[in-house]
Enzyme design. Sequence first.
Site, PDB file in Angstrom:
ATOM      1  N   HIS A   7       0.872  -1.176   0.000  1.00 13.66           N
ATOM      2  CA  HIS A   7       0.000   0.000   0.000  1.00 13.66           C
ATOM      3  C   HIS A   7       0.914   1.233   0.000  1.00 13.66           C
ATOM      4  O   HIS A   7       2.014   1.187   0.549  1.00 13.66           O
ATOM      5  CB  HIS A   7      -0.832  -0.058   1.291  1.00 13.66           C
ATOM      6  CG  HIS A   7      -1.919   0.957   1.391  1.00 13.66           C
ATOM      7  ND1 HIS A   7      -1.682   2.269   1.711  1.00 13.66           N
ATOM      8  CD2 HIS A   7      -3.261   0.844   1.247  1.00 13.66           C
ATOM      9  CE1 HIS A   7      -2.830   2.927   1.757  1.00 13.66           C
ATOM     10  NE2 HIS A   7      -3.814   2.082   1.469  1.00 13.66           N
ATOM     11  N   GLN A  62      -4.442  -5.348   6.979  1.00 12.81           N
ATOM     12  CA  GLN A  62      -5.477  -6.195   6.384  1.00 12.81           C
ATOM     13  C   GLN A  62      -5.599  -7.568   7.053  1.00 12.81           C
ATOM     14  O   GLN A  62      -6.395  -8.393   6.605  1.00 12.81           O
ATOM     15  CB  GLN A  62      -5.180  -6.413   4.890  1.00 12.81           C
ATOM     16  CG  GLN A  62      -5.340  -5.169   4.039  1.00 12.81           C
ATOM     17  CD  GLN A  62      -6.798  -4.704   3.922  1.00 12.81           C
ATOM     18  OE1 GLN A  62      -7.730  -5.467   4.145  1.00 12.81           O
ATOM     19  NE2 GLN A  62      -6.977  -3.442   3.571  1.00 12.81           N
ATOM     20  N   LYS A  72     -10.248  -1.431  10.056  1.00 10.72           N
ATOM     21  CA  LYS A  72     -10.258  -2.617   9.182  1.00 10.72           C
ATOM     22  C   LYS A  72     -10.648  -3.859   9.976  1.00 10.72           C
ATOM     23  O   LYS A  72     -10.702  -4.957   9.437  1.00 10.72           O
ATOM     24  CB  LYS A  72      -8.872  -2.866   8.590  1.00 10.72           C
ATOM     25  CG  LYS A  72      -8.195  -1.661   7.981  1.00 10.72           C
ATOM     26  CD  LYS A  72      -8.479  -1.536   6.520  1.00 10.72           C
ATOM     27  CE  LYS A  72      -7.594  -0.462   5.906  1.00 10.72           C
ATOM     28  NZ  LYS A  72      -8.129   0.046   4.652  1.00 10.72           N
ATOM     29  N   CYS A  80      -4.559   2.238  -3.924  1.00 14.53           N
ATOM     30  CA  CYS A  80      -3.342   2.774  -3.273  1.00 14.53           C
ATOM     31  C   CYS A  80      -2.153   1.845  -3.465  1.00 14.53           C
ATOM     32  O   CYS A  80      -1.303   1.700  -2.565  1.00 14.53           O
ATOM     33  CB  CYS A  80      -3.564   3.048  -1.779  1.00 14.53           C
ATOM     34  SG  CYS A  80      -4.689   4.388  -1.475  1.00 14.53           S
ATOM     35  N   ASP A  94       3.177  -4.807   7.979  1.00 13.90           N
ATOM     36  CA  ASP A  94       1.953  -4.015   7.868  1.00 13.90           C
ATOM     37  C   ASP A  94       0.771  -4.984   7.981  1.00 13.90           C
ATOM     38  O   ASP A  94       0.435  -5.697   7.038  1.00 13.90           O
ATOM     39  CB  ASP A  94       1.939  -3.280   6.517  1.00 13.90           C
ATOM     40  CG  ASP A  94       0.643  -2.509   6.294  1.00 13.90           C
ATOM     41  OD1 ASP A  94      -0.254  -2.572   7.162  1.00 13.90           O
ATOM     42  OD2 ASP A  94       0.531  -1.848   5.246  1.00 13.90           O
TER      43      ASP A  94
HETATM   44  C1  LIG Z   1      -2.298  -2.802   3.595  1.00 11.96           C
HETATM   45  C2  LIG Z   1      -2.662  -1.437   4.112  1.00 11.96           C
HETATM   46  N1  LIG Z   1      -1.751  -0.718   4.767  1.00 11.96           N
HETATM   47  C3  LIG Z   1      -2.030   0.488   5.272  1.00 11.96           C
HETATM   48  C4  LIG Z   1      -3.281   1.056   5.116  1.00 11.96           C
HETATM   49  C5  LIG Z   1      -3.586   2.379   5.725  1.00 11.96           C
HETATM   50  O1  LIG Z   1      -4.379   2.172   6.873  1.00 11.96           O
HETATM   51  P1  LIG Z   1      -5.112   3.341   7.666  1.00 11.96           P
HETATM   52  O2  LIG Z   1      -6.421   3.540   6.997  1.00 11.96           O
HETATM   53  O3  LIG Z   1      -5.271   2.804   9.047  1.00 11.96           O
HETATM   54  O4  LIG Z   1      -4.226   4.513   7.668  1.00 11.96           O
HETATM   55  C6  LIG Z   1      -4.270   0.344   4.432  1.00 11.96           C
HETATM   56  C7  LIG Z   1      -5.595   0.933   4.180  1.00 11.96           C
HETATM   57  O5  LIG Z   1      -6.244   0.638   3.202  1.00 11.96           O
HETATM   58  C8  LIG Z   1      -3.952  -0.944   3.933  1.00 11.96           C
HETATM   59  O6  LIG Z   1      -4.864  -1.673   3.277  1.00 11.96           O
END
Ligand SMILES: Cc1ncc(COP(=O)(O)O)c(C=O)c1O
Length: 404
Positions: free
Chosen positions: A120, A201, A224, A362, A198
């Site tokens: 992302h 998800q 999420k 993204c 990260d």
């Molecule tokens: C894999 C991943 N990392 C980071 C993020 C960013 O998360 P946040 O909405 O908590 O800033 C997302 C959001 O879609 C995501 O899917």
Amino acid sequence: MTDIHALRDDFPIFNKQLDGQPLCYLDSAATAQKPNKVIDVIKNFYENENSNVHRGLHTLSENATIRYEGARETIATFLNVSAKEIVWTSGATESLNLLAHCLSNGLNANSKIVISPFEHHANIVPWQEACKRTGAQLLVLPMLESGVLDEQGAIALLQAHKPDILSIGHVSNALGNIQPIEPLIKLCKALGTKTVIDGAQSLMHLRPDLKALDCDFYVFSAHKSLGPTGVGGLYGRYALLNALPVYKTGGEMIHEVTFAHSSYRDAPGKFEPGTPNISGVIGFAAAINYLNGIDSMALQRHEQVLYHSLLEKLTKIAGVTVYGDTNNNVGIVSFNYKNEHHYDLATLLNTYGVAVRSGHHCTQPLMKMLNVNGTVRASLAFYNNEDDIEHFINALKATIELLD
Ligand SMILES: Cc1ncc(COP(=O)(O)O)c(C=O)c1O
């Protein structure tokens, strides 16, 4: 035994009609729906318990502090780590910015940071900025043409470069791939490479055990995982976390302030300046408590049954291309239909009450590697059912008839 099918009734949004139609929500990778238990806790906090934390000696403030710190215990237990290793942030994006900023302290032109092609933007851009500041090099793990991480190539790259940091998503938000992070973390440990995962998800689907994973840092996001927006956090192995320099500064994170000098609290306090998102943190704990009440194996089985049903029906439609790893997937289907624009597909699906996402999710570099400018993404959660799949497939067939 959890009756997974009955859990849908806990989510009030599914009782509502949208433009006169029942909601077919297939966008949980963007944000998960919220159960009554989360909504009620937040409402009750503002109605009956509202107070700032850590500052007051009065009853309301003491109670809010107990709830706020209790939430830290709740998420720590869920992740199988210690509460002092959990820092609250505004979400996965802020957690990754914090880590990129703090971990890049001391890096130089000889340093290397590695990410994967599936990241992302929140797990790309902060590291790019860190590289700009320090002169460090950003490297990307290889991908197979099928949209799956090239594990052998990844291992070879890590062994060849011995990077300072590996930052990789546990689950791809664009494709749903569950990444083989265990062997990569093990290798990084042997190489002296710090690992950042990260987990935005993964929390709701995989219930990760961080002690078993043995990563150094793990970031997550409440929204999420059934919780409210604007709150999330990170786990850090305590010795590493406490040794990091401060990120944002202000009240609450200090030990002592004079006009000449300030000293800081130990972690996690030193990373939490200002008034935190108290109701958000308490709501997040309610979400985790709700998840704790569900048999995780039953949840995963249900999601996998739905995923394979969706995949099977979708791939029977001539002209559909599905991307990513369909063998190791949390329940995200990313696809295109012939040369039709993904926006057109999603817009028409919406007229049938189907909520899917379309675009680059993204993950622009990943889309480029897949040779597409975007996809339609249908993402599942345990509150979906076979009716959702049927409704989605029928709506897609009707959409295709209009477009062909
Ligand atoms: C894999 C991943 N990392 C980071 C993020 C960013 O998360 P946040 O909405 O908590 O800033 C997302 C959001 O879609 C995501 O899917």
